[in-house]
Design a protein around this motif. Sequence first.
Motif, PDB file in Angstrom:
ATOM      1  N   ASN A  40     -66.361 -27.018  -5.287  1.00  0.00           N
ATOM      2  CA  ASN A  40     -65.352 -27.017  -4.227  1.00  0.00           C
ATOM      3  C   ASN A  40     -65.955 -26.630  -2.885  1.00  0.00           C
ATOM      4  N   LEU A  44     -66.251 -28.848   0.529  1.00  0.00           N
ATOM      5  CA  LEU A  44     -65.711 -28.317   1.780  1.00  0.00           C
ATOM      6  C   LEU A  44     -66.759 -28.274   2.882  1.00  0.00           C
ATOM      7  N   SER A  49     -66.177 -29.996  10.545  1.00  0.00           N
ATOM      8  CA  SER A  49     -65.029 -29.130  10.787  1.00  0.00           C
ATOM      9  C   SER A  49     -64.112 -29.781  11.818  1.00  0.00           C
ATOM     10  N   SER A  64     -59.585 -33.774  11.442  1.00  0.00           N
ATOM     11  CA  SER A  64     -60.387 -33.638  10.233  1.00  0.00           C
ATOM     12  C   SER A  64     -59.949 -34.674   9.204  1.00  0.00           C
ATOM     13  N   PRO A  66     -58.634 -35.760   5.707  1.00  0.00           N
ATOM     14  CA  PRO A  66     -57.853 -35.117   4.644  1.00  0.00           C
ATOM     15  C   PRO A  66     -58.396 -35.384   3.237  1.00  0.00           C
ATOM     16  N   GLN A  69     -60.077 -32.373   1.456  1.00  0.00           N
ATOM     17  CA  GLN A  69     -59.068 -31.380   1.110  1.00  0.00           C
ATOM     18  C   GLN A  69     -58.305 -31.799  -0.150  1.00  0.00           C
ATOM     19  N   ILE A  72     -60.641 -31.339  -3.179  1.00  0.00           N
ATOM     20  CA  ILE A  72     -60.761 -29.935  -3.558  1.00  0.00           C
ATOM     21  C   ILE A  72     -59.513 -29.479  -4.298  1.00  0.00           C
ATOM     22  N   LEU A  73     -58.346 -29.881  -3.827  1.00  0.00           N
ATOM     23  CA  LEU A  73     -57.101 -29.521  -4.501  1.00  0.00           C
ATOM     24  C   LEU A  73     -57.065 -30.101  -5.913  1.00  0.00           C
TER      25      LEU A  73
END
Length: 147
Positions: A40, A44, A49, A64, A66, A69, A72-73
Amino acid sequence: MNLVYIVTIGVLFAAGVSLMLERSLTRVIMGIILVGNGGNLLILVGGTSGSAPLVGWFPAEEMSDPLPQAMILTAIVITLGLTAFLLALAYRSWQLLGHDDVQDDVEDRRIMKRAERDEGPDDLNDTGTDEAQSEPMSEFEGERSDT
């Protein structure tokens, strides 16, 4: 990319892999959690950034992505599910056997005995063939048959 992130990712992966190679299911679970967190963090840190991905509020170069993200979720959910499954296995093993160590399989022990017996250059004769392989083997115990 910051050097601290790189070192942290490396430590998480190294500790996780070394824990996953243990016999105890509890340590395997801890290793999977560490490798999941390292993955993860790798996802990230791999991107650039930026601010929240709200269309219309910011210029395109400041937004950024998505996708990392969401990845990672998804990885967090998969790691949580795998951890819950392994915890159930460890608990059941503890209930039945009194420990959570993974035992060797009978077939694995038989293959290890055969490999130990077949090792060594002194088993070869002058023609370079292995005499031990020419004798028939018993199917169940890995011993040479006398027939």
